[in-house]
Design a protein around this motif. Structure first.
Motif, mmCIF file in Angstrom:
data_model
loop_
_atom_site.group_PDB
_atom_site.id
_atom_site.type_symbol
_atom_site.label_atom_id
_atom_site.label_comp_id
_atom_site.label_asym_id
_atom_site.label_seq_id
_atom_site.Cartn_x
_atom_site.Cartn_y
_atom_site.Cartn_z
ATOM 1 N N ILE A 60 0.869 -1.170 0.000
ATOM 2 C CA ILE A 60 0.000 0.000 0.000
ATOM 3 C C ILE A 60 0.905 1.219 0.000
ATOM 4 O O ILE A 60 1.753 1.365 0.895
ATOM 5 C CB ILE A 60 -0.919 0.009 1.234
ATOM 6 C CG1 ILE A 60 -1.800 -1.244 1.271
ATOM 7 C CG2 ILE A 60 -1.773 1.274 1.254
ATOM 8 C CD1 ILE A 60 -2.546 -1.412 2.589
ATOM 9 N N GLY A 98 -10.238 -4.161 -9.337
ATOM 10 C CA GLY A 98 -9.874 -3.132 -8.374
ATOM 11 C C GLY A 98 -10.996 -2.140 -8.162
ATOM 12 O O GLY A 98 -11.965 -2.075 -8.918
ATOM 13 N N GLU A 154 -2.897 5.706 -2.383
ATOM 14 C CA GLU A 154 -3.705 6.835 -1.920
ATOM 15 C C GLU A 154 -2.939 8.125 -2.197
ATOM 16 O O GLU A 154 -1.784 8.277 -1.755
ATOM 17 C CB GLU A 154 -3.996 6.723 -0.430
ATOM 18 C CG GLU A 154 -4.811 7.902 0.102
ATOM 19 C CD GLU A 154 -5.171 7.747 1.564
ATOM 20 O OE1 GLU A 154 -5.108 8.759 2.298
ATOM 21 O OE2 GLU A 154 -5.503 6.611 1.975
ATOM 22 N N GLU A 170 -2.298 -1.003 -3.559
ATOM 23 C CA GLU A 170 -3.168 0.127 -3.248
ATOM 24 C C GLU A 170 -2.351 1.403 -3.327
ATOM 25 O O GLU A 170 -1.150 1.420 -3.044
ATOM 26 C CB GLU A 170 -3.779 -0.010 -1.849
ATOM 27 C CG GLU A 170 -4.629 -1.239 -1.648
ATOM 28 C CD GLU A 170 -5.258 -1.292 -0.263
ATOM 29 O OE1 GLU A 170 -5.429 -0.194 0.343
ATOM 30 O OE2 GLU A 170 -5.563 -2.387 0.218
ATOM 31 N N SER A 180 -5.422 -3.192 -6.782
ATOM 32 C CA SER A 180 -6.525 -3.466 -5.867
ATOM 33 C C SER A 180 -7.368 -2.238 -5.528
ATOM 34 O O SER A 180 -8.557 -2.210 -5.800
ATOM 35 C CB SER A 180 -5.985 -4.084 -4.575
ATOM 36 O OG SER A 180 -7.041 -4.387 -3.681
ATOM 37 N N LYS A 181 -6.750 -1.193 -4.939
ATOM 38 C CA LYS A 181 -7.531 -0.042 -4.506
ATOM 39 C C LYS A 181 -6.798 1.253 -4.832
ATOM 40 O O LYS A 181 -5.598 1.366 -4.614
ATOM 41 C CB LYS A 181 -7.813 -0.101 -3.002
ATOM 42 C CG LYS A 181 -8.739 -1.223 -2.573
ATOM 43 C CD LYS A 181 -9.008 -1.171 -1.073
ATOM 44 C CE LYS A 181 -9.941 -2.307 -0.653
ATOM 45 N NZ LYS A 181 -10.216 -2.270 0.806
#
Length: 905
Positions: free
Chosen positions: A56, A122, A76, A74, A96-97
């Motif tokens: 992540i 995703g 962000e 992931e 995935s995200k």
């Protein structure tokens, strides 16, 4: 191996990869440097690497310069994070995200790009205002959620894009969702993708920039109300490009049509887009009645609701469902202009309010023009099962404030036993079952003196209680109006006829002049003006205006005189079809309705089953259709208005047994195959199929159709003959190669399945397997011009063919067996671009009813001499197709077999 020597099996397994949460920890630095990350390690302690495929990655503060193309599970992008590109273009894969939680992604415009990918499976979300700028391209292949009740926006600036990929879904949901597009940025919903919008949403910019943005929908787009989708997409070249499937449920789509804020439901160049737009109690707010909404060819608008604009209708408009119930009403605030390719599609279940589809037009309607008797567009009427209205039962399917004079549809299609008529009354379009009106062909012998009345019968299929009016007009062909001897017939005193209730027959009379001038059979046309027919139907599925031909039969030529049509190419003057007797006597010219401009010449000609003649006009928008003796039946065949053909250079044609016609096209050198397809039309000129075939250097130049109705032979102005199955759309093996260079042109199939092809330097006669049987050289035929031969046709005697000089104008009649020239004539200044011989022979003669047996075996060598063992003779026979072989013939004899007479037994 022996048990005592067995070795233990040792598995070497890779060390497990640790999934870490990697957080950016520096004001600025390169992505790949491990020290710029915290928590990015496979064990406790300082970061030992940059984020990997199972990690992540969190970028909340600082600038991360992409010096590599990473893959993470992931990612962000936080409030104060900046993702930028160093060096060449980079890709960033998220498996995935993906969370847009603020921040910014950018590149150096003109030097590099950022390709951000969210993989299939995703999920992506928008949590805070985020910006993608300077050629950042975000491709969603998973599930993406954008928008919120608070109006959080994803902003795209300066040539950035969000691309919803096939199989993906994207959602703008919430009370006030926003996707800000500016500076040539785009949202693209690709084919196979789904974009869903709910509530209030804005896509674009509240204050559009001069260089605005584009929303392209190529997939499925659904807008669910209540709410308004506002799309202020600025810029003079920007628009909402609705190529795909759009459904609006209980909502309003706001697309202003001002000069700097444009939103159009069509492709940018106005080409057919095939889009589907459905309204379910919804509104398209397109700028008001003064704005124009263009529904392009191939697109459809259906459902129930309001279009706040005027409509230029080139596609289909269908209130209610696209076909069948439920019924619906579409309200158009402005005008509706029905154009050539338009379709108005209506369902009828009765005459009571609410039992049929309706269109309410706020201002005016136009369909067809006062100068056009063919009308515009097509009206489709679908009657539900069980609804059988009586004659003249009127249903007002469209209302309006006014209608253009002479409005009419080019064609009406109704799934009903009776014919339907459409009447543009002062304030409503009324449809009703009506008697069919027709006009009969007529012919008479010219006579040597005086005048003879030629009466055209105008008929109603059944009596009616209403008065029927019709206007009849003539069009000159090879027979022209005027006094004798230059004129062939005279005009009548009246053109308008009224059938009183109960009457079913009227007659229009044209006096025919008798003279002693040597002429062939000549024809002119008499038309029932479609837009002048009242209270009668032209016929379900019949386009245009009913046309009859009046043929004046010659009494100066001997009975049985046959003719040859010569397509002339005479520089910038005299481009006509010229008619000669097969003996070379000039008869007349046929008007080709073309200006004498370079390239516009008559090339291939073909006879329809009813005897009419279709002539291609190279580089002109469409072919021209004549009656057998020169009356012009349709001067825009396959072009206006339902053919909608995109011709390159249409050059040859051939009809099938059903009366459909195939048209081959030449092209520029090495034109792409899809630019020179063979086009198939019905007998009315409505396009049925587009066949993209492999070609040589010059397209699908000259074509002919085998008697099986499926095998198409064609040349491409090289030295080969190709084949294609038009029934299965399958490419067939090459028929022949290595013919006399440099070019081969027109070809014809004989009833014995041999092929004759005219090449520049020789005519070739080929066996049914493509073997050269005879070469007729240009010089042996007598053509001295170096441009050589071009045209080709077969004589109905079955033993001879016709060809002509490409530039000399010489026409030759040649014996097939010997190559001897049976006759020739010169057709005047200029070359010959096409030949049509009356009652021409071709392969389908042997399949006239579709059930004839295959041809008898045709000897290649008729006499091989006495059998060595008996007093007998034998012949070498050829089976052109293995399917024609008798069951007793072994497979190895599929090409050649020996037949012996009885004396050989």
């Amino acid at each position: 191996m022996p048990r005592s020597l067995a070795l233990p099996l040792i598995l070497l397994l890779p060390a497990a990869t640790h999934a870490a949460t990697c957080t950016w920890n520096t004001p600025s630095g390169n992505w790949s440097l491990a020290s710029n990350w915290s928590g990015c390690a496979d064990a406790a302690g300082p970061s030992t690497r940059a984020p990997g495929g199972t990690d992540i990655a969190v970028l909340v503060n600082g600038t991360a310069n992409l010096d590599v193309s990473p893959t993470v599970a992931e990612f962000e992008l936080g409030n104060n994070g900046l993702l930028s590109v160093v060096g060449p273009t980079k890709t960033f894969d998220v498996t995935s995200k993906l969370r847009f939680a603020g921040g910014h992604a950018t590149t150096v415009l003109g030097s590099n790009q950022l390709l951000l990918y969210l993989h299939a499976g995703g999920t992506g979300s928008l949590l805070a205002p985020t910006t993608l700028e300077n050629a950042v391209f975000f491709e969603n292949s998973g599930t993406l959620t954008l928008g919120s009740a608070s109006g959080v926006a994803l902003t795209l600036l300066v040539a950035s894009e969000v691309r919803n990929m096939p199989g993906a879904t994207a959602t703008l949901a919430g009370g006030n969702s926003r996707l800000d597009l500016d500076g040539s940025s785009q949202l693209v919903n690709n084919a196979g993708a789904t974009l869903t919008i709910s509530g209030n949403a804005l896509i674009g910019r509240a204050t559009p920039a001069a260089n605005g943005a584009i929303l392209q929908n190529l997939g499925t787009m659904v807008f669910n109300g209540p709410g308004t989708l506002n799309m202020p997409l600025g810029g003079s070249f920007s628009s909402f490009m609705q190529y795909g499937d759009l459904t609006v449920n209980g909502a309003t789509v706001l697309c202003s049509q001002t000069a700097t804020d444009k939103c159009l439901f069509r492709s940018p160049n106005g080409a057919p887009s095939g889009s589907i737009t459905r309204l379910n109690n919804a509104t398209l707010q397109l700028g008001g009645a003064a704005s124009v909404f263009t529904l392009s060819d191939g697109s459809s608008l259906s459902g129930t609701g309001t279009v706040d604009a005027s409509i230029q209708l080139r596609g289909k408009i269908a209130p209610g469902a696209l076909a069948g119930v439920p019924y619906g009403t579409l309200v158009v605030s402005g005008a509706v202009t029905v154009q050539e390719t338009a379709i108005v599609d209506l369902d009828l279940g009765g005459s009571a309010s609410g039992s049929y589809d309706r269109i309410q037009v706020g201002t005016s309607v136009s369909a067809g023009f006062p100068t056009s008797f063919d009308g515009q567009g097509r009206l489709v009427l679908r009657l539900v099962n069980g609804y059988a209205p009586p004659l003249n039962a009127v249903v007002p399917v469209m209302t309006y404030a006014s209608v253009a004079a002479g409005a009419s549809f080019h064609r009406i299609d109704a799934n009903y036993a009776l014919d339907y008529a459409a009447r543009f009354a002062p304030t409503a379009l009324e449809v009703f079952p009506a008697p069919r009106i027709t006009i009969d062909d007529v012919s008479l012998v010219e006579g040597a003196t005086g005048t003879t009345p030629m009466g055209f019968s105008i008929r109603l299929s059944q009596p009616t209680t209403q008065a029927v009016t019709v206007e009849v007009r003539n069009r000159d062909g090879t027979a022209v109006t005027g006094l004798s001897p230059s004129g062939d017939y005279l005009l009548p005193s009246d053109y308008v006829f009224t059938f009183a209730p109960g009457e079913v027959l009227k007659t229009q009379v044209y006096p025919v002049n008798g003279d002693a001038v040597v002429e062939g059979d000549e024809s002119f046309a008499a038309d029932l003006y479609r837009n002048k027919v009242a209270n009668a139907a032209i016929g379900n599925g019949v386009p245009g205006s009913p046309t009859a031909t009046g043929t004046i039969l010659t009494d100066e030529l001997a009975p049985g005189t046959r003719f040859v049509l010569v397509g002339k190419d005479n520089g910038t003057t005299g481009r006509k079809i010229r008619r000669y007797t097969t003996g070379g006597t000039y008869i007349d010219d046929w008007d080709d309705r073309m200006p004498n401009a370079f390239g516009d010449i008559v090339t291939g000609m073909c006879f329809a089953p009813d005897g009419s003649v279709l002539a291609t006009r190279f580089a002109w928008p469409g072919p021209i259709l004549y009656s057998r003796f020169g009356a012009i039946l349709d001067e825009e065949f396959a072009r206006h208005p339902l053919g909608n053909a995109n011709f390159s250079n249409h050059e040859s044609c051939v009809f099938d047994h059903a009366g459909n016609v195939y048209i081959g096209q030449a092209g520029g050198s090495s034109s792409p195959d899809d630019q020179v397809p063979v086009l198939k039309f019905d007998r009315y000129g409505t396009r049925l199929d587009t066949l993209v075939l492999p070609t040589g250097t010059r397209g699908t130049d000259w074509i002919d159709l085998s008697g099986d109705g499926c095998t198409l032979y064609y040349t491409s102005e090289d030295t080969s003959i190709r084949r294609y199955n038009v029934c299965t759309h399958a490419v067939l093996p090459m028929f022949a190669t290595g013919l006399t260079p440099p070019y081969c042109y027109a070809l014809r199939l004989r009833p014995n399945r041999e092929v004759l092809v005219a090449c520049q330097e020789a005519v070739h006669r080929l066996s049914p397997l493509g073997v050269n049987l005879h070469t007729y050289t240009r010089t042996s035929i007598g053509e001295t011009d170096a441009s050589g031969l071009f045209a080709m046709n077969l004589d109905p005697d079955g033993t001879s063919f016709w060809t002509a000089g490409a530039n000399s104008g010489n026409v030759y009649h040649v014996d097939i067996a010997s190559g001897a020239v049976l006759g020739s004539f010169n057709s005047g200044q200029g070359g010959v671009a096409g030949l049509a011989v009356y009652d021409e022979l071709h392969d389908d003669v042997i399949f006239q009813d579709g059930f004839d047996p295959p041809p008898a075996l045709v000897p290649i060598v008729t006499k091989l001499g006495p059998h060595p063992e008996a007093d007998c003779e034998r012949e070498t026979q050829f089976w052109p197709d293995v399917r024609d072989m008798p069951p007793f013939v072994p497979a190895w004899m599929s090409v050649v077999a020996v037949r012996e007479d009885d004396a050989c037994e």
